[in-house]
Design a protein around this motif. Structure first.
Motif, short mmCIF file in Angstrom:
data_model
loop_
_atom_site.label_atom_id
_atom_site.label_comp_id
_atom_site.label_asym_id
_atom_site.label_seq_id
_atom_site.Cartn_x
_atom_site.Cartn_y
_atom_site.Cartn_z
N ALA A 84 0.87 -1.18 0.00
CA ALA A 84 0.00 0.00 0.00
C ALA A 84 0.90 1.23 0.00
O ALA A 84 1.97 1.24 0.61
N GLY A 85 0.47 2.25 -0.69
CA GLY A 85 1.25 3.49 -0.76
C GLY A 85 0.91 4.27 -2.01
O GLY A 85 -0.11 4.03 -2.65
N ASP A 86 1.78 5.21 -2.37
CA ASP A 86 1.59 5.97 -3.59
C ASP A 86 2.10 5.13 -4.76
O ASP A 86 3.24 4.65 -4.75
N ARG A 87 1.27 4.94 -5.78
CA ARG A 87 1.61 4.01 -6.85
C ARG A 87 2.87 4.43 -7.60
O ARG A 87 3.73 3.61 -7.90
N VAL A 88 2.98 5.70 -7.92
CA VAL A 88 4.16 6.17 -8.64
C VAL A 88 5.41 5.98 -7.80
O VAL A 88 6.44 5.48 -8.27
N ASP A 89 5.35 6.36 -6.53
CA ASP A 89 6.52 6.23 -5.65
C ASP A 89 6.94 4.78 -5.51
O ASP A 89 8.14 4.46 -5.55
N GLU A 90 5.97 3.89 -5.34
CA GLU A 90 6.32 2.48 -5.14
C GLU A 90 6.92 1.88 -6.40
O GLU A 90 7.91 1.13 -6.34
N LEU A 91 6.34 2.18 -7.56
CA LEU A 91 6.90 1.66 -8.81
C LEU A 91 8.28 2.26 -9.07
O LEU A 91 9.19 1.57 -9.55
N ARG A 92 8.44 3.54 -8.75
CA ARG A 92 9.74 4.19 -8.94
C ARG A 92 10.81 3.49 -8.11
O ARG A 92 11.98 3.40 -8.52
N SER A 93 10.44 3.01 -6.93
CA SER A 93 11.43 2.37 -6.06
C SER A 93 11.98 1.09 -6.68
O SER A 93 13.05 0.61 -6.28
N PHE A 94 11.29 0.51 -7.64
CA PHE A 94 11.76 -0.69 -8.33
C PHE A 94 12.66 -0.36 -9.52
O PHE A 94 13.29 -1.25 -10.07
N SER A 95 12.67 0.89 -9.93
CA SER A 95 13.42 1.27 -11.13
C SER A 95 14.92 1.29 -10.85
O SER A 95 15.38 1.91 -9.89
N ARG A 96 15.68 0.61 -11.72
CA ARG A 96 17.13 0.61 -11.65
C ARG A 96 17.69 0.91 -13.04
O ARG A 96 17.00 0.73 -14.04
N PRO A 97 18.94 1.34 -13.13
CA PRO A 97 19.52 1.63 -14.45
C PRO A 97 19.51 0.44 -15.39
O PRO A 97 19.54 0.62 -16.61
N ASP A 98 19.46 -0.80 -14.85
CA ASP A 98 19.56 -1.97 -15.70
C ASP A 98 18.23 -2.72 -15.87
O ASP A 98 18.22 -3.86 -16.33
N ASN A 99 17.09 -2.10 -15.49
CA ASN A 99 15.84 -2.81 -15.69
C ASN A 99 14.82 -1.96 -16.44
O ASN A 99 15.07 -0.82 -16.80
N LEU A 100 13.66 -2.57 -16.70
CA LEU A 100 12.58 -1.91 -17.43
C LEU A 100 11.31 -2.01 -16.61
O LEU A 100 10.90 -3.11 -16.22
#
Length: 285
Positions: A84-100
């Motif tokens: 639970a949380g802010d959807r954009v913030d939570e998805l952003r936390s999964f973003s890395r330079p080497d992933n999509l």
């Protein structure tokens, strides 16, 4: 097997389309999938409080989807992550330079201003790696990947990313560049004569240099170029309509402006018709 594909999933039709696109790509790359579903605390029904039971229900739905994918695609590794949380913030936390990170989006209807703050636009503006925004699955007859360049470092990175995607798909790569007269922003005049010819030749040399570099690194890839004397949006919109994929680079700002995409990327997303990958400056190719 790695897990470099993150899918923002919420059980909606748009998310299912994005998931199908991501699964096809992951299988081709021998990749895994992480389904990320967020009970968005910022968008509750008035008076409603997010409860553990609501989150548990999302767990169950995501687990069912993961099991379905595993059954239909033997060998595909699918994990789920629910919070639970802010959807954009939570998805952003999964973003890395080497992933999509892959998200869906609805068909654009009505005023484009409704989509200025869409999930895909907000996420791509601040992600560390690449973000794919999927409005629909491309027609199987489409056989080219389009990338827009402007000579910047991030656009060259986008070009390399697009070449990799074109090789994956076995499609032609089209490298597009749009340019304007220096006075176009302050008048309706269009310059002519020797100076204009020199200016066009300068843009042509930049485009040819990028194409030559891509051909050298990808000798087995069919690569063509498109130089258009017009707004960048129009230089990209026409070839993108018949493309399987559009790839764009975007500069990312700091402060309040970090929540905004670059003007070209933002405009393309507002009018999105084709699966589009936005490449961030940190993205590893």
């Amino acid at each position: 097997m790695s897990t470099n594909t993150i899918v923002g999933w919420d059980g909606s039709l748009e998310a299912d389309v994005a998931l199908e696109w991501a699964v096809r790509r992951a299988e081709q790359l021998d990749d895994g999938i992480i389904l990320v579903d967020v009970e968005d605390a910022g968008l509750p029904v008035p008076g409603q409080v997010i409860t553990p039971q609501m989150v548990a229900a999302r767990h169950e739905a995501a687990d069912r989807q993961a099991q379905r994918l595993s059954d239909e695609h033997p060998g595909l590794r699918v994990n789920t992550h629910i919070m639970a949380g802010d959807r954009v913030d939570e998805l952003r936390s999964f973003s890395r330079p080497d992933n999509l990170v892959v998200v869906g989006t609805g068909v654009r209807r009505g005023p484009r201003s409704r989509y200025h703050w869409s999930l895909g636009a907000r996420l791509a503006a601040t992600a560390r790696g690449a973000v794919a925004i999927i409005p629909a699955l491309p027609d199987e007859a489409r056989s080219r990947v389009v990338v827009g360049i402007d000579g910047s470092e991030v656009s060259l990175k986008a070009a390399r990313y697009a070449a990799r995607e074109a090789r994956r798909l076995g499609h032609e790569l089209v490298v597009a560049h749009g340019w304007l007269d220096p006075l176009i922003a302050v008048s309706d005049m269009r310059m002519e004569g020797p100076f204009l010819g020199e200016l066009e030749e300068e843009h042509r040399r930049m485009l040819d240099s990028v194409v030559d570099s891509l051909r050298s690194a990808n000798p087995d890839l069919t690569i063509s170029s498109s130089l258009v004397r017009d707004q960048v949006y129009y230089a990209l919109a026409e070839p993108a309509r018949s493309a399987s994929l559009l790839v764009l680079g975007t500069q990312q700002a700091r402060g309040v402006d970090r929540f905004l995409l670059g003007s070209v990327s933002h405009t393309m997303i507002l009018h999105i018709e084709t699966p589009t990958i936005v490449v961030a400056p940190e993205c590893l190719i």
